[in-house]
Design a protein around this motif. Structure first.
Motif, PDB file in Angstrom:
ATOM      1  N   VAL A 396      -6.019  -3.122  -6.177  1.00 19.69           N
ATOM      2  CA  VAL A 396      -4.621  -2.402  -5.132  1.00 19.69           C
ATOM      3  C   VAL A 396      -5.441  -1.028  -5.030  1.00 19.69           C
ATOM      4  CG1 VAL A 396      -1.929  -1.973  -5.774  1.00 19.69           C
ATOM      5  CG2 VAL A 396      -2.537  -3.878  -6.270  1.00 19.69           C
ATOM      6  N   LYS A 397      -5.132  -0.338  -5.661  1.00 21.85           N
ATOM      7  CA  LYS A 397      -6.107   0.658  -5.925  1.00 21.85           C
ATOM      8  C   LYS A 397      -6.983   1.653  -4.687  1.00 21.85           C
ATOM      9  CE  LYS A 397      -3.903   2.714  -9.899  1.00 21.85           C
ATOM     10  NZ  LYS A 397      -4.496   2.555 -11.598  1.00 21.85           N
ATOM     11  N   THR A 398      -7.926   0.201  -4.556  1.00 17.49           N
ATOM     12  CA  THR A 398      -8.558   0.339  -4.111  1.00 17.49           C
ATOM     13  C   THR A 398      -8.266   0.109  -2.591  1.00 17.49           C
ATOM     14  OG1 THR A 398      -9.339  -1.954  -4.054  1.00 17.49           O
ATOM     15  CG2 THR A 398     -10.555  -0.807  -5.210  1.00 17.49           C
ATOM     16  N   THR A 434      -0.434 -10.987 -13.566  1.00 13.57           N
ATOM     17  CA  THR A 434      -0.494  -9.651 -12.174  1.00 13.57           C
ATOM     18  C   THR A 434       0.481  -9.607 -11.822  1.00 13.57           C
ATOM     19  OG1 THR A 434      -2.576 -11.120 -11.753  1.00 13.57           O
ATOM     20  CG2 THR A 434      -1.316  -9.347 -10.130  1.00 13.57           C
ATOM     21  N   HIS A 435       1.813 -10.272 -11.616  1.00 16.10           N
ATOM     22  CA  HIS A 435       2.782  -9.714 -10.884  1.00 16.10           C
ATOM     23  C   HIS A 435       3.340  -8.893 -11.676  1.00 16.10           C
ATOM     24  CE1 HIS A 435       7.143  -9.670  -8.925  1.00 16.10           C
ATOM     25  NE2 HIS A 435       7.576  -9.856 -10.088  1.00 16.10           N
ATOM     26  N   GLN A 436       3.722  -8.985 -13.076  1.00 18.57           N
ATOM     27  CA  GLN A 436       4.156  -8.278 -14.093  1.00 18.57           C
ATOM     28  C   GLN A 436       3.448  -6.515 -13.955  1.00 18.57           C
ATOM     29  OE1 GLN A 436       4.266 -10.385 -17.682  1.00 18.57           O
ATOM     30  NE2 GLN A 436       5.802 -12.684 -16.564  1.00 18.57           N
ATOM     31  N   ASP A 445       4.750  -3.031  -4.605  1.00 12.71           N
ATOM     32  CA  ASP A 445       5.301  -2.924  -3.186  1.00 12.71           C
ATOM     33  C   ASP A 445       3.816  -3.397  -1.951  1.00 12.71           C
ATOM     34  OD1 ASP A 445       4.775  -0.780  -3.983  1.00 12.71           O
ATOM     35  OD2 ASP A 445       6.949   0.859  -2.966  1.00 12.71           O
ATOM     36  N   ARG A 446       2.716  -2.061  -2.734  1.00 13.45           N
ATOM     37  CA  ARG A 446       1.875  -2.374  -2.041  1.00 13.45           C
ATOM     38  C   ARG A 446       0.336  -3.208  -1.614  1.00 13.45           C
ATOM     39  NH1 ARG A 446      -0.932   2.619  -5.514  1.00 13.45           N
ATOM     40  NH2 ARG A 446      -2.563   2.513  -4.028  1.00 13.45           N
ATOM     41  N   VAL A 447       1.035  -4.225  -2.386  1.00 11.30           N
ATOM     42  CA  VAL A 447       0.145  -5.916  -2.160  1.00 11.30           C
ATOM     43  C   VAL A 447       1.102  -7.135  -1.760  1.00 11.30           C
ATOM     44  CG1 VAL A 447      -0.353  -6.288  -4.235  1.00 11.30           C
ATOM     45  CG2 VAL A 447      -2.119  -6.232  -2.480  1.00 11.30           C
ATOM     46  N   ARG A 448       0.319  -8.280  -1.301  1.00  9.71           N
ATOM     47  CA  ARG A 448       0.800  -9.354  -1.117  1.00  9.71           C
ATOM     48  C   ARG A 448       0.270 -10.074  -2.169  1.00  9.71           C
ATOM     49  NH1 ARG A 448       4.321 -10.259   2.809  1.00  9.71           N
ATOM     50  NH2 ARG A 448       3.954 -10.079   4.903  1.00  9.71           N
ATOM     51  N   SER A 576      10.411  -5.741  -6.798  1.00  9.72           N
ATOM     52  CA  SER A 576       9.856  -5.342  -5.633  1.00  9.72           C
ATOM     53  C   SER A 576       8.810  -6.033  -5.062  1.00  9.72           C
ATOM     54  CB  SER A 576       8.935  -3.903  -5.878  1.00  9.72           C
ATOM     55  OG  SER A 576       8.175  -3.768  -6.654  1.00  9.72           O
ATOM     56  N   ILE A 577       8.758  -6.398  -3.796  1.00 12.02           N
ATOM     57  CA  ILE A 577       7.389  -7.005  -3.450  1.00 12.02           C
ATOM     58  C   ILE A 577       6.960  -6.198  -1.944  1.00 12.02           C
ATOM     59  CG2 ILE A 577       8.352  -9.007  -3.984  1.00 12.02           C
ATOM     60  CD1 ILE A 577       9.788  -9.311  -0.964  1.00 12.02           C
ATOM     61  N   PHE A 578       6.079  -6.931  -1.650  1.00 15.69           N
ATOM     62  CA  PHE A 578       5.445  -6.267  -0.226  1.00 15.69           C
ATOM     63  C   PHE A 578       6.003  -5.856   1.108  1.00 15.69           C
ATOM     64  CE2 PHE A 578       2.027  -5.690   3.794  1.00 15.69           C
ATOM     65  CZ  PHE A 578       2.173  -5.106   3.585  1.00 15.69           C
TER      66      PHE A 578
END
Length: 867
Positions: A396-398, A434-436, A445-448, A576-578
């Motif tokens: 996500v950070k990339t 992953t979700h947790q 909220d930064r990724v699907r 929170s979701i994308f």
């Protein structure tokens, strides 16, 4: 009755370790039970030094006595041992381990289905996500097996149907009746038949999701739920490459998904450029998702420009740790064209990405791809495994926009059997973790999040959404809808229904239609809506992550424990979701600020442009965004040669000239970092030291590692030594350097390379195409001869080498190369030529001379007859 071998061996290993005595002894197991490759791998991994599987040897001996074997007894035993050893080595190589000593006792495993008590006592510290059975249940299972053996009246061994279906044996998701129901539903559009299919699946307990209850405590009316059309836009087909499946099947899925405004996936096989143009009836055969894998097959700037989503395949769910492999029998001329390779020659997609050795490297590739297509989403495909949540947080950070958590189920049937049954874990575990993890770290909220792996019903999707997924991939389902009957011969090119074959006679049997795939997708969405209504959700977005609505079915209490995957962190942003797709902001790049404005007239008219510019190592992916804009206008053809000439001075940043298109020529006076010319797509690059430099360019490195990785066309001239992994997966470019580090030209499938100096070890490993010329006969010792051979230069080779050297001097003013031209002696050089490639080139020349209408196909057929 004997204790299970793995249990007793690991118990002994753990005890000796705890007593600090393990290094004092070796553990040798003599047992009848071990017989399969995974048995040996697990035994070694949990501490066994040596194994004598005596029943295997006795069985082989008995088969020999009965005349079942065509070889002698010694040869048969030797063949079994060699096959087992090769398979074990393959397994440890997938984990990145080089020696058996490192694998011994390393416990590189995850456990599915054993209780925490058993794990803690006998397999200490092995990851265990869902708990499971204890010693009593293990004993009961072994007693059942023993009693079944005693009941038999003969000594034949029945297949339990692990691979192919066997009636009343191993349970499979797909059986003849379920396939019939699904195909009937998809071909007729009958939703009732689809419900028969899902009802049949609901009676089976195969997956973790089958053990879970959904809580229907607050239902709403069905007409309040978002529409089928809205839901299917979240659907994708799995990454099945053109080559692994037929042209007809690949395009059928693409048309279907484009009609639905969903997305099909190219897989790592590239895509024919003809598919980028709409058909006369308005259908679109281009896959919306273009995959970028370690093989870089067919990855050009045009391929990337025509993507709506670009997927980086870090690993495969069905085959984690392995690369793909397409047998030579399936590399027909049209497949070779799309993949920039040679007909008939097997293609290997190496397990690692050679441009990704750290999270920073992944960030660089994502940046490259964003420059190559500003409108496309960037997806990263990860495998469900323990710790995947931590990896996903880094991804996500990339800057990734989507993360796919891929489950162990799936693949196009061509996986090795040790991968089909004993690699990867269920997507439920990986997705939940992953979700947790993302929620707990404020990153959700930064990724699907997407998941795949035998998603076949609306209920499957409902569970996936509650565990955290927003998008969904389907592979075997669409294949079945198009006519696949699960013959499991995908790798043999003999698919009887034309789905997974390149044989034109078999492809003629393909009866699939886009409508069948569309029906499959709509049926799943329709059933999902029913579950959403029962659960009380109007939209998928509001449903994501609500694991409180999942619970374990009563009959599985004490058998598994899903609390880890159903854990719901009590934090502010737990739901929170994308929220919204964020456009890639590339306005600060030198391409956007400087190159595009200065090149505008050259791109729009006949005039040429010369640009002089100062650069530094912060200027990453230089020229890539410019190439994307040119490709939007002119496609693969690009511009005329040297239409835009860029003279850069300074230190070139990472991925300088990545995916550079035809018509753009860049010269760098200075040096370059890693990934120079990655994916070169017709452009020209030259790098040379400053004229005022006092050092000898032939003894100094001028560019970093992994230069020209995945280049498909174009030219590159380096007046200095390249770093390690130079020209890996080159498939069409002409590249020249004054030397290179280790692993040069790995997995090369085309193009020409000229190395005018020292080469590192393992040169040309896995090289299956193209030709390399090397100066200095002492370099021969560094060449990997597994797939290639060393030859002297012939007259044609001499001409090729001199032409490359002359162009090098023209582009770099190299004194070293100019001197080599003056003192040229062909006996100072040698040629590295892949064996199969040489045969195919010779056959193509032969059939061309004979006047064959399709010399490549004629050569391919003759080549296959001789294999």
């Amino acid at each position: 009755m004997a204790i299970p071998s793995l249990l007793v061996a690991s118990a002994l290993h753990q005890h000796l370790t705890k007593m600090s005595m393990r290094t004092h002894v070796s553990i040798v197991l003599e047992a009848a039970e071990p017989r399969e490759i995974h048995h040996y791998a697990a035994l070694i991994g949990f501490g066994v030094n040596a194994i004598c599987p005596y029943l295997v040897y006795e069985t082989i001996e008995e088969y020999h006595k009965r005349g079942y074997l065509k070889t002698g007894l010694k040869t048969a035993l030797k063949n079994y041992n060699e096959g087992a050893l090769k398979a074990i080595c393959k397994i440890i190589s997938k984990m990145g381990i080089s020696t058996i000593q490192s694998y011994l006792g390393a416990q590189i495993f995850e456990c599915i289905g054993l209780s925490d008590d058993v794990i803690g006592e006998y397999f200490t510290n092995t990851p265990n996500s869902i708990g499971g059975i204890g010693l009593k249940e293990i004993e009961a299972n072994y007693i059942k097996i023993y009693e079944k053996a005693q009941e038999r009246g003969d000594d034949t061994l029945d297949s339990i149907g692990l691979h192919g279906y066997r009636n009343r044996e191993q349970e499979h998701i797909y059986d003849p009746l379920s396939i019939m129901y699904l195909q009937s539903a998809c071909q007729t559009g009958n939703y009732d038949d689809y419900k028969k299919f899902t009802e049949r699946l609901s009676d089976k307990v195969i997956n973790i999701r089958d053990t879970l209850n959904l809580e229907f405590s607050n239902p709403i009316a069905l007409d309040e739920v978002e529409s089928v059309d809205s839901i299917v836009e979240r659907f994708k087909t799995g990454a099945m490459s053109y080559g692994s499946i037929s042209k007809e099947a690949h395009e059928c899925m693409a048309i279907a998904m484009n009609r639905l405004h969903a997305k099909s996936n190219t897989g790592e096989g590239g895509e024919e450029r003809e598919r980028f143009t709409l058909d006369a009836n308005g259908d679109n055969r281009s896959s919306a998702i273009k995959q970028v894998a370690s093989g870089r097959f067919g990855v050009t700037i045009e391929y990337l420009t025509n993507a709506k989503e670009i997927q980086i395949k870090m690993a495969q769910g069905a085959k984690p740790g392995e690369g793909g492999q397409l047998p030579g029998s399936k590399v027909f001329p049209w497949i070779a064209k799309a993949r920039h390779s040679t007909p008939g020659v097997s293609l290997i997609s190496p397990p690692p990405h050679h441009d990704i050795y750290s999270i920073e490297d992944l960030a660089q590739l994502i940046f490259d791809l964003k420059n190559a297509n500003r409108e496309a989403r960037i997806s990263v495909k990860l495998v469900a495994e323990a710790g995947v949540g931590t990896i996903a947080a880094g991804v996500v950070k990339t800057g990734a926009n989507t993360i796919l958590i891929s489950g162990y189920d799936g693949g196009t049937g061509a996986s090795p059997r040790t991968s089909i049954y004993n690699a990867g874990i269920p997507w439920e575990i990986g997705l939940a973790e992953t979700h947790q993890t993302l929620v707990m770290n404020g990153l959700r909220d930064r990724v699907r999040l997407e998941t795949d792996g035998k998603l076949l019903t609306g209920r499957d999707l409902a569970v996936a959404i509650l565990l955290g997924a927003e998008e969904f991939g389907f592979a075997t389902g669409p294949l079945i809808a198009m006519g696949c009957i699960m013959m499991r011969v995908c790798n043999l090119n003999t698919c009887p229904v034309g789905v997974a074959t390149q044989d034109e006679r078999l492809r003629a049997r393909f009866k699939g239609k886009p409508e069948y795939v569309m029906n499959f997708m709509r049926f799943i969405a329709m059933e999902l809506r029913e579950y959403m209504a029962l659960l009380g959700f109007r939209t998928i977005d509001e449903m994501v992550g609500h694991t409180e609505l999942l619970s374990l079915k009563k009959e599985f209490k004490g058998r598994i424990d899903p609390k880890k995957i159903l854990f719901n962190q009590n934090v502010v942003n737990k739901d929170s979701i994308f929220k919204a797709y964020k456009m890639n902001s590339l306005e600060n790049t030198i391409d956007y600020r400087v190159l595009l404005p200065l090149s505008k007239e050259a791109m729009n008219g006949d005039m040429s442009k010369i640009i002089d510019i100062e650069i530094s190592n912060v200027n990453r992916s230089f020229g890539t965004l410019l190439s994307n804009e040119i490709t939007k206008m002119y496609g693969e053809t690009g511009l005329k040669d040297d239409k835009i000439i860029i003279n850069a001075t300074g230190n070139a940043g990472n991925s300088f000239g990545a995916f550079l298109t035809k018509g753009v020529s860049i010269s760098v006076t200075g040096d370059a970092n890693d990934y120079l010319g990655k994916g070169l797509s017709g452009g020209k690059i030259a790098v040379m030291p400053s004229p005022s430099a006092t050092f000898d360019s032939s003894e100094n490195i001028i560019c970093g590692n992994v230069a020209l990785y995945g280049a498909t066309s174009g030219e590159c001239y380096l007046d200095g030594i390249a770093g390690e992994r130079f020209g890996v997966r080159n498939s069409g470019a002409k590249i020249v350097s004054l030397g290179c580090g280790q692993h040069g030209l790995e997995y090369m499938t085309g193009g020409t390379a000229l190395i005018l100096g020292k080469i590192g070890r393992n040169f040309a490993a896995g090289m299956s195409g193209g030709v390399a010329y090397v100066y200095g006969l002492d370099n021969k010792a560094m060449v990997n001869l597994e797939l290639a051979k060393i030859l002297p230069l012939n007259a044609e080779d001499v001409e090729n080498v001199k032409t490359l050297m002359a162009e090098h001097v023209k582009r770099t003013s190299s004194k070293k190369v100019a001197n080599l031209i003056e003192t040229f002696d062909k006996d100072d050089y040698f040629k590295v030529l892949p064996n199969d490639y040489a045969k195919m080139v010779s056959l193509i020349k032969k059939h061309t001379a004979n006047g064959d209408s399709n010399p490549e196909l004629a050569a391919f057929n003759e080549f296959m007859e001789g294999c």
